[in-house]
Motif scaffolding. Structure first.
Motif, PDB file in Angstrom:
ATOM      1  N   ASP A  29       4.039  -2.789 -30.723  1.00  0.00           N
ATOM      2  CA  ASP A  29       3.063  -3.100 -29.789  1.00  0.00           C
ATOM      3  C   ASP A  29       3.660  -2.533 -28.457  1.00  0.00           C
ATOM      4  O   ASP A  29       4.556  -2.753 -27.606  1.00  0.00           O
ATOM      5  CB  ASP A  29       2.963  -4.480 -29.619  1.00  0.00           C
ATOM      6  N   LEU A  30       3.108  -1.303 -28.063  1.00  0.00           N
ATOM      7  CA  LEU A  30       3.688  -0.340 -26.931  1.00  0.00           C
ATOM      8  C   LEU A  30       3.448  -1.385 -25.527  1.00  0.00           C
ATOM      9  O   LEU A  30       2.400  -1.284 -25.081  1.00  0.00           O
ATOM     10  CB  LEU A  30       3.155   1.079 -26.820  1.00  0.00           C
ATOM     11  N   LYS A  31       4.570  -1.160 -24.816  1.00  0.00           N
ATOM     12  CA  LYS A  31       4.757  -1.668 -23.576  1.00  0.00           C
ATOM     13  C   LYS A  31       4.299  -0.517 -22.718  1.00  0.00           C
ATOM     14  O   LYS A  31       3.792  -0.462 -21.524  1.00  0.00           O
ATOM     15  CB  LYS A  31       5.665  -2.543 -23.134  1.00  0.00           C
ATOM     16  N   ILE A  32       5.268   0.499 -22.823  1.00  0.00           N
ATOM     17  CA  ILE A  32       5.258   1.874 -22.115  1.00  0.00           C
ATOM     18  C   ILE A  32       5.262   3.013 -23.012  1.00  0.00           C
ATOM     19  O   ILE A  32       5.984   3.205 -24.177  1.00  0.00           O
ATOM     20  CB  ILE A  32       6.625   1.829 -21.294  1.00  0.00           C
ATOM     21  N   PHE A  33       4.523   4.030 -22.760  1.00  0.00           N
ATOM     22  CA  PHE A  33       4.440   5.318 -23.335  1.00  0.00           C
ATOM     23  C   PHE A  33       4.335   6.168 -22.086  1.00  0.00           C
ATOM     24  O   PHE A  33       3.032   6.503 -21.671  1.00  0.00           O
ATOM     25  CB  PHE A  33       3.416   5.634 -24.378  1.00  0.00           C
ATOM     26  N   GLU A  34       5.538   7.056 -21.892  1.00  0.00           N
ATOM     27  CA  GLU A  34       5.297   7.776 -20.457  1.00  0.00           C
ATOM     28  C   GLU A  34       5.635   9.194 -20.993  1.00  0.00           C
ATOM     29  O   GLU A  34       6.790   9.346 -21.720  1.00  0.00           O
ATOM     30  CB  GLU A  34       6.459   7.371 -19.263  1.00  0.00           C
ATOM     31  N   GLU A  35       4.983  10.241 -20.541  1.00  0.00           N
ATOM     32  CA  GLU A  35       5.582  11.625 -20.527  1.00  0.00           C
ATOM     33  C   GLU A  35       6.087  12.121 -19.414  1.00  0.00           C
ATOM     34  O   GLU A  35       5.897  11.854 -18.114  1.00  0.00           O
ATOM     35  CB  GLU A  35       4.222  12.520 -20.869  1.00  0.00           C
ATOM     36  N   LYS A  36       7.317  12.849 -19.380  1.00  0.00           N
ATOM     37  CA  LYS A  36       8.191  13.414 -18.407  1.00  0.00           C
ATOM     38  C   LYS A  36       8.237  15.037 -18.901  1.00  0.00           C
ATOM     39  O   LYS A  36       7.867  15.491 -19.774  1.00  0.00           O
ATOM     40  CB  LYS A  36       9.403  12.922 -18.358  1.00  0.00           C
ATOM     41  N   ALA A  37       8.405  15.788 -17.484  1.00  0.00           N
ATOM     42  CA  ALA A  37       8.426  17.214 -17.703  1.00  0.00           C
ATOM     43  C   ALA A  37       7.632  18.031 -18.335  1.00  0.00           C
ATOM     44  O   ALA A  37       7.754  18.601 -19.112  1.00  0.00           O
ATOM     45  CB  ALA A  37       9.923  17.544 -18.409  1.00  0.00           C
ATOM     46  N   LEU A  38       6.341  17.850 -18.207  1.00  0.00           N
ATOM     47  CA  LEU A  38       5.049  18.535 -18.695  1.00  0.00           C
ATOM     48  C   LEU A  38       4.848  17.929 -20.264  1.00  0.00           C
ATOM     49  O   LEU A  38       4.582  18.823 -20.836  1.00  0.00           O
ATOM     50  CB  LEU A  38       5.351  20.004 -18.356  1.00  0.00           C
ATOM     51  N   GLY A  39       5.343  17.034 -20.296  1.00  0.00           N
ATOM     52  CA  GLY A  39       5.210  16.433 -21.659  1.00  0.00           C
ATOM     53  C   GLY A  39       6.224  16.723 -22.627  1.00  0.00           C
ATOM     54  O   GLY A  39       6.146  16.446 -24.060  1.00  0.00           O
ATOM     55  N   VAL A  63       9.302  15.848 -22.737  1.00  0.00           N
ATOM     56  CA  VAL A  63       9.999  14.384 -22.945  1.00  0.00           C
ATOM     57  C   VAL A  63       8.942  13.254 -22.731  1.00  0.00           C
ATOM     58  O   VAL A  63       8.177  13.155 -22.030  1.00  0.00           O
ATOM     59  CB  VAL A  63      11.194  14.279 -21.968  1.00  0.00           C
ATOM     60  N   TYR A  64       9.344  12.263 -23.744  1.00  0.00           N
ATOM     61  CA  TYR A  64       8.305  10.955 -23.765  1.00  0.00           C
ATOM     62  C   TYR A  64       9.407   9.866 -23.708  1.00  0.00           C
ATOM     63  O   TYR A  64      10.730   9.996 -24.238  1.00  0.00           O
ATOM     64  CB  TYR A  64       7.640  10.886 -24.990  1.00  0.00           C
ATOM     65  N   ILE A  65       8.946   8.712 -23.270  1.00  0.00           N
ATOM     66  CA  ILE A  65       9.802   7.342 -23.102  1.00  0.00           C
ATOM     67  C   ILE A  65       8.803   6.208 -23.629  1.00  0.00           C
ATOM     68  O   ILE A  65       7.809   6.220 -23.236  1.00  0.00           O
ATOM     69  CB  ILE A  65      10.015   7.080 -21.831  1.00  0.00           C
ATOM     70  N   PHE A  66       9.148   5.723 -24.706  1.00  0.00           N
ATOM     71  CA  PHE A  66       8.470   4.649 -25.088  1.00  0.00           C
ATOM     72  C   PHE A  66       9.097   3.221 -25.441  1.00  0.00           C
ATOM     73  O   PHE A  66      10.480   3.058 -25.772  1.00  0.00           O
ATOM     74  CB  PHE A  66       7.635   4.906 -26.236  1.00  0.00           C
ATOM     75  N   LEU A  67       8.647   2.178 -24.912  1.00  0.00           N
ATOM     76  CA  LEU A  67       9.039   0.739 -25.265  1.00  0.00           C
ATOM     77  C   LEU A  67       8.131   0.162 -25.900  1.00  0.00           C
ATOM     78  O   LEU A  67       7.056  -0.016 -25.301  1.00  0.00           O
ATOM     79  CB  LEU A  67       9.685   0.092 -24.081  1.00  0.00           C
ATOM     80  N   GLY A  68       8.601  -0.707 -27.039  1.00  0.00           N
ATOM     81  CA  GLY A  68       7.432  -1.311 -27.721  1.00  0.00           C
ATOM     82  C   GLY A  68       8.081  -2.722 -28.397  1.00  0.00           C
ATOM     83  O   GLY A  68       9.305  -2.359 -28.695  1.00  0.00           O
ATOM     84  N   SER A  69       7.402  -3.587 -28.705  1.00  0.00           N
ATOM     85  CA  SER A  69       7.699  -4.733 -29.518  1.00  0.00           C
ATOM     86  C   SER A  69       7.284  -4.805 -30.759  1.00  0.00           C
ATOM     87  O   SER A  69       6.394  -4.335 -31.003  1.00  0.00           O
ATOM     88  CB  SER A  69       7.524  -5.900 -28.596  1.00  0.00           C
ATOM     89  N   LYS A  70       7.843  -5.561 -31.602  1.00  0.00           N
ATOM     90  CA  LYS A  70       7.359  -5.767 -32.969  1.00  0.00           C
ATOM     91  C   LYS A  70       6.032  -6.322 -33.305  1.00  0.00           C
ATOM     92  O   LYS A  70       5.801  -7.458 -32.718  1.00  0.00           O
ATOM     93  CB  LYS A  70       8.419  -6.448 -33.969  1.00  0.00           C
ATOM     94  N   HIS A  71       5.191  -5.937 -33.971  1.00  0.00           N
ATOM     95  CA  HIS A  71       3.965  -6.709 -34.458  1.00  0.00           C
ATOM     96  C   HIS A  71       4.343  -7.939 -35.022  1.00  0.00           C
ATOM     97  O   HIS A  71       5.218  -8.097 -35.701  1.00  0.00           O
ATOM     98  CB  HIS A  71       2.980  -5.755 -35.277  1.00  0.00           C
TER      99      HIS A  71
END
Length: 237
Positions: free
Chosen positions: A217-227, A229-237
């Motif tokens: 269950d994604l809380k964050i999905f961010e793209e950096k540096a023209l995509g 690099v990505y950062i994601f944070l999520g919890s277990k379903h």
């Protein structure tokens, strides 16, 4: 105690093949220049991105006390974690020299992210920085990270924008510029050229987000540096 694990590695047919032994050599040779090269080729944004991930963990999961750093390298992410929050970290990486050259004093385990040597739900949070893109099956590695986590999984890794022009720029940068930036700090350009081969085969960021959303269950999905690099944070379903 360092435990031996056989490294599994696969690559698409149209990309030049590299043996397990050569891949192991690359990562065992990198520690001398690893932190300086990565800082230079990311335009000194790598620490900032790691700090961003840790802030998200602290915000969404404030009770996190025990964290596993997967494919930890020399411990760059664990170092940032220890500076920002009160949490115990354990580091796992399959390159012995990375662990031996770690600048973080914590438990270190040699192992593969395809089969983490820990029981289910052993950690509050499982994280990784700049490693997930090297997996043959990213979804399976995220599932394995989720297996040993009680609460959340957080990742920073190399991405591939859905914008065609951004992808062309990234391909040129990774193929021709990045290896020679790494040379400026004494690293071997041919070792960093391998990153371009990885970039060719990873899914686009939208494809990746769809894969991860089926697991977490994604809380964050961010793209950096023209995509790139990505950062994601999520919890277990």
């Amino acid at each position: 105690m360092l435990k031996s694990f056989k490294v599994r590695y696969y690559i698409l047919i149209h990309v030049p093949r590299i043996s397990n032994e050569e891949l192991q050599r690359i990562y065992n040779d990198l520690p001398k220049f690893y932190d300086r090269a990565n800082a230079l080729i990311s335009f000194f944004k790598d620490v900032e991105w790691r700090a961003t991930l840790v802030k998200y963990i602290s915000y969404y999961y404030p009770d996190t006390r025990r964290i596993l750093d997967v494919a930890c390298g020399k411990g760059e992410l664990s170092y940032v974690i220890n500076k920002m929050i009160k949490a115990e970290t354990v580091m796992v990486d399959y390159a012995e020299n990375m662990l031996l050259n770690s600048f973080v004093k914590t438990d270190r385990v040699q192992g593969s992210f395809y089969k983490l040597p820990f029981r289910d739900e052993s950690f509050d949070c499982v994280v990784s920085s700049f490693a997930l893109h090297s997996a043959d099956d990213i979804g399976e590695v995220v599932k394995e990270m989720a297996r040993v986590s009680r609460n959340c999984v957080g990742v920073i890794a190399m991405g591939k924008s859905d914008n065609v022009m951004y992808r062309k720029y990234a391909s040129f940068y990774l193929s021709y510029i990045q290896p020679y930036l790494a040379c400026l700090v004494g690293a071997k350009s041919r070792d960093y050229k391998y990153i371009f081969y990885i970039y060719q085969r990873i899914p686009t960021n939208n494809q990746l987000r769809n894969i991860i959303s089926k697991i977490l269950d994604l809380k964050i999905f961010e793209e950096k540096a023209l995509g790139t690099v990505y950062i994601f944070l999520g919890s277990k379903h």
